[in-house]
Design a protein around this motif. Sequence first.
Motif, PDB file in Angstrom:
ATOM      1  N   GLY A 125       0.811  -1.209   0.000  1.00 49.55           N
ATOM      2  CA  GLY A 125       0.000   0.000   0.000  1.00 49.55           C
ATOM      3  C   GLY A 125       0.841   1.253   0.000  1.00 49.55           C
ATOM      4  O   GLY A 125       2.067   1.206  -0.081  1.00 49.55           O
ATOM      5  N   VAL A 126       0.137   2.370   0.098  1.00 50.10           N
ATOM      6  CA  VAL A 126       0.785   3.678   0.150  1.00 50.10           C
ATOM      7  C   VAL A 126       1.375   3.862   1.544  1.00 50.10           C
ATOM      8  O   VAL A 126       0.699   3.650   2.552  1.00 50.10           O
ATOM      9  CB  VAL A 126      -0.212   4.812  -0.167  1.00 50.10           C
ATOM     10  CG1 VAL A 126       0.452   6.171   0.005  1.00 50.10           C
ATOM     11  CG2 VAL A 126      -0.754   4.657  -1.574  1.00 50.10           C
ATOM     12  N   ILE A 127       2.635   4.244   1.577  1.00 49.30           N
ATOM     13  CA  ILE A 127       3.336   4.548   2.828  1.00 49.30           C
ATOM     14  C   ILE A 127       3.262   6.056   3.003  1.00 49.30           C
ATOM     15  O   ILE A 127       3.844   6.806   2.215  1.00 49.30           O
ATOM     16  CB  ILE A 127       4.796   4.057   2.750  1.00 49.30           C
ATOM     17  CG1 ILE A 127       4.818   2.539   2.526  1.00 49.30           C
ATOM     18  CG2 ILE A 127       5.568   4.457   4.008  1.00 49.30           C
ATOM     19  CD1 ILE A 127       6.149   2.003   2.031  1.00 49.30           C
ATOM     20  N   ARG A 128       2.501   6.502   3.997  1.00 52.00           N
ATOM     21  CA  ARG A 128       2.318   7.943   4.209  1.00 52.00           C
ATOM     22  C   ARG A 128       3.705   8.568   4.411  1.00 52.00           C
ATOM     23  O   ARG A 128       4.410   8.238   5.357  1.00 52.00           O
ATOM     24  CB  ARG A 128       1.422   8.182   5.421  1.00 52.00           C
ATOM     25  CG  ARG A 128       0.955   9.615   5.566  1.00 52.00           C
ATOM     26  CD  ARG A 128       0.093   9.809   6.805  1.00 52.00           C
ATOM     27  NE  ARG A 128      -1.071   8.948   6.857  1.00 52.00           N
ATOM     28  CZ  ARG A 128      -2.241   9.206   6.279  1.00 52.00           C
ATOM     29  NH1 ARG A 128      -2.391  10.311   5.582  1.00 52.00           N
ATOM     30  NH2 ARG A 128      -3.237   8.359   6.399  1.00 52.00           N
ATOM     31  N   SER A 129       4.077   9.462   3.497  1.00 56.84           N
ATOM     32  CA  SER A 129       5.437   9.999   3.457  1.00 56.84           C
ATOM     33  C   SER A 129       5.415  11.469   3.083  1.00 56.84           C
ATOM     34  O   SER A 129       4.538  11.912   2.340  1.00 56.84           O
ATOM     35  CB  SER A 129       6.271   9.249   2.406  1.00 56.84           C
ATOM     36  OG  SER A 129       6.201   7.857   2.589  1.00 56.84           O
ATOM     37  N   THR A 130       6.403  12.200   3.579  1.00 55.68           N
ATOM     38  CA  THR A 130       6.521  13.632   3.276  1.00 55.68           C
ATOM     39  C   THR A 130       7.972  13.955   2.965  1.00 55.68           C
ATOM     40  O   THR A 130       8.887  13.472   3.639  1.00 55.68           O
ATOM     41  CB  THR A 130       6.043  14.479   4.476  1.00 55.68           C
ATOM     42  OG1 THR A 130       4.677  14.155   4.743  1.00 55.68           O
ATOM     43  CG2 THR A 130       6.147  15.961   4.180  1.00 55.68           C
ATOM     44  N   PHE A 131       8.152  14.785   1.957  1.00 53.89           N
ATOM     45  CA  PHE A 131       9.478  15.190   1.503  1.00 53.89           C
ATOM     46  C   PHE A 131       9.529  16.694   1.345  1.00 53.89           C
ATOM     47  O   PHE A 131       8.543  17.320   0.962  1.00 53.89           O
ATOM     48  CB  PHE A 131       9.791  14.562   0.133  1.00 53.89           C
ATOM     49  CG  PHE A 131       9.696  13.070   0.149  1.00 53.89           C
ATOM     50  CD1 PHE A 131      10.808  12.299   0.440  1.00 53.89           C
ATOM     51  CD2 PHE A 131       8.498  12.435  -0.098  1.00 53.89           C
ATOM     52  CE1 PHE A 131      10.718  10.919   0.478  1.00 53.89           C
ATOM     53  CE2 PHE A 131       8.389  11.049  -0.055  1.00 53.89           C
ATOM     54  CZ  PHE A 131       9.506  10.296   0.229  1.00 53.89           C
ATOM     55  N   LEU A 132      10.703  17.252   1.602  1.00 50.54           N
ATOM     56  CA  LEU A 132      10.971  18.636   1.242  1.00 50.54           C
ATOM     57  C   LEU A 132      12.001  18.575   0.128  1.00 50.54           C
ATOM     58  O   LEU A 132      13.073  17.986   0.285  1.00 50.54           O
ATOM     59  CB  LEU A 132      11.513  19.437   2.429  1.00 50.54           C
ATOM     60  CG  LEU A 132      11.885  20.886   2.106  1.00 50.54           C
ATOM     61  CD1 LEU A 132      10.671  21.674   1.623  1.00 50.54           C
ATOM     62  CD2 LEU A 132      12.533  21.552   3.310  1.00 50.54           C
ATOM     63  N   VAL A 133      11.640  19.159  -1.021  1.00 45.64           N
ATOM     64  CA  VAL A 133      12.519  19.204  -2.184  1.00 45.64           C
ATOM     65  C   VAL A 133      13.054  20.624  -2.276  1.00 45.64           C
ATOM     66  O   VAL A 133      12.284  21.591  -2.207  1.00 45.64           O
ATOM     67  CB  VAL A 133      11.749  18.824  -3.471  1.00 45.64           C
ATOM     68  CG1 VAL A 133      12.666  18.883  -4.682  1.00 45.64           C
ATOM     69  CG2 VAL A 133      11.134  17.428  -3.328  1.00 45.64           C
ATOM     70  N   ASP A 134      14.375  20.756  -2.409  1.00 48.45           N
ATOM     71  CA  ASP A 134      14.972  22.090  -2.459  1.00 48.45           C
ATOM     72  C   ASP A 134      14.808  22.731  -3.837  1.00 48.45           C
ATOM     73  O   ASP A 134      14.250  22.129  -4.763  1.00 48.45           O
ATOM     74  CB  ASP A 134      16.432  22.068  -1.988  1.00 48.45           C
ATOM     75  CG  ASP A 134      17.397  21.403  -2.962  1.00 48.45           C
ATOM     76  OD1 ASP A 134      17.052  21.172  -4.143  1.00 48.45           O
ATOM     77  OD2 ASP A 134      18.534  21.111  -2.526  1.00 48.45           O
ATOM     78  N   GLU A 135      15.302  23.950  -3.959  1.00 48.29           N
ATOM     79  CA  GLU A 135      15.150  24.737  -5.179  1.00 48.29           C
ATOM     80  C   GLU A 135      15.798  24.082  -6.398  1.00 48.29           C
ATOM     81  O   GLU A 135      15.422  24.363  -7.531  1.00 48.29           O
ATOM     82  CB  GLU A 135      15.764  26.133  -4.994  1.00 48.29           C
ATOM     83  CG  GLU A 135      15.131  26.961  -3.900  1.00 48.29           C
ATOM     84  CD  GLU A 135      15.736  26.756  -2.508  1.00 48.29           C
ATOM     85  OE1 GLU A 135      15.464  27.585  -1.628  1.00 48.29           O
ATOM     86  OE2 GLU A 135      16.476  25.761  -2.302  1.00 48.29           O
ATOM     87  N   GLU A 136      16.775  23.211  -6.153  1.00 47.80           N
ATOM     88  CA  GLU A 136      17.497  22.542  -7.247  1.00 47.80           C
ATOM     89  C   GLU A 136      16.935  21.154  -7.571  1.00 47.80           C
ATOM     90  O   GLU A 136      17.484  20.446  -8.412  1.00 47.80           O
ATOM     91  CB  GLU A 136      18.986  22.407  -6.871  1.00 47.80           C
ATOM     92  CG  GLU A 136      19.664  23.728  -6.547  1.00 47.80           C
ATOM     93  CD  GLU A 136      19.593  24.715  -7.709  1.00 47.80           C
ATOM     94  OE1 GLU A 136      19.813  24.295  -8.851  1.00 47.80           O
ATOM     95  OE2 GLU A 136      19.282  25.898  -7.459  1.00 47.80           O
ATOM     96  N   GLY A 137      15.882  20.743  -6.860  1.00 53.95           N
ATOM     97  CA  GLY A 137      15.284  19.442  -7.140  1.00 53.95           C
ATOM     98  C   GLY A 137      15.894  18.288  -6.368  1.00 53.95           C
ATOM     99  O   GLY A 137      15.758  17.132  -6.760  1.00 53.95           O
ATOM    100  N   ARG A 138      16.555  18.590  -5.255  1.00 48.71           N
ATOM    101  CA  ARG A 138      17.146  17.540  -4.414  1.00 48.71           C
ATOM    102  C   ARG A 138      16.327  17.374  -3.127  1.00 48.71           C
ATOM    103  O   ARG A 138      15.747  18.328  -2.625  1.00 48.71           O
ATOM    104  CB  ARG A 138      18.587  17.902  -4.044  1.00 48.71           C
ATOM    105  CG  ARG A 138      19.489  17.918  -5.262  1.00 48.71           C
ATOM    106  CD  ARG A 138      20.907  17.480  -4.894  1.00 48.71           C
ATOM    107  NE  ARG A 138      21.679  17.191  -6.076  1.00 48.71           N
ATOM    108  CZ  ARG A 138      21.722  16.013  -6.691  1.00 48.71           C
ATOM    109  NH1 ARG A 138      21.036  15.004  -6.235  1.00 48.71           N
ATOM    110  NH2 ARG A 138      22.453  15.841  -7.770  1.00 48.71           N
TER     111      ARG A 138
END
Length: 161
Positions: A125-138
């Motif tokens: 299933g979907v693993i509830r996850s959160t990401f912060l992506v920086d201005e350069e796409g990292r």
Amino acid sequence: MSDATTAPRRLEPGDEAPAFTLPDADGNEVSLSDFRGRKVVVYFYPAASTPGCTKQACDFRDNLAELDEAGLAVVGVSPDKPAKLAAFRDNQNLNFPLLSDPEKSTLTAWGAFGEKKMYGKTVQGVIRSTFLVDEEGRIEVAQYNVRATGHVAKLRRDLKV
């Protein structure tokens, strides 16, 4: 053991964020590259209009002004079809894009789909996850198995927003 039952590869800070182009609730294509030059919170949730996902989405909605002021955009991704996302957005007055990934290719690329424990059982299933992506796409922040309730407040504390 087949690839379908193995744990997904998890992204880590410094990794390049996997590119995506997905339809939003209105069927318009949204790409990660649309946010280049700005930090973006990308969060993955199991299903629109379920109690936990509604709580999490409303928390993002209620904190969007402060996140935006801090230079952060927000986008949510689930396997739901655009019509279901549109109903969810409209019912909850959500003010950020919700993207549809029914094939789960983006969810999988980000490590947000695969084996997880649910009620003591191992399921896919979907693993509830959160990401912060920086201005350069990292990837700047990668959080897996987050809780729906209180998550946005914790994210704001972690990011000092």
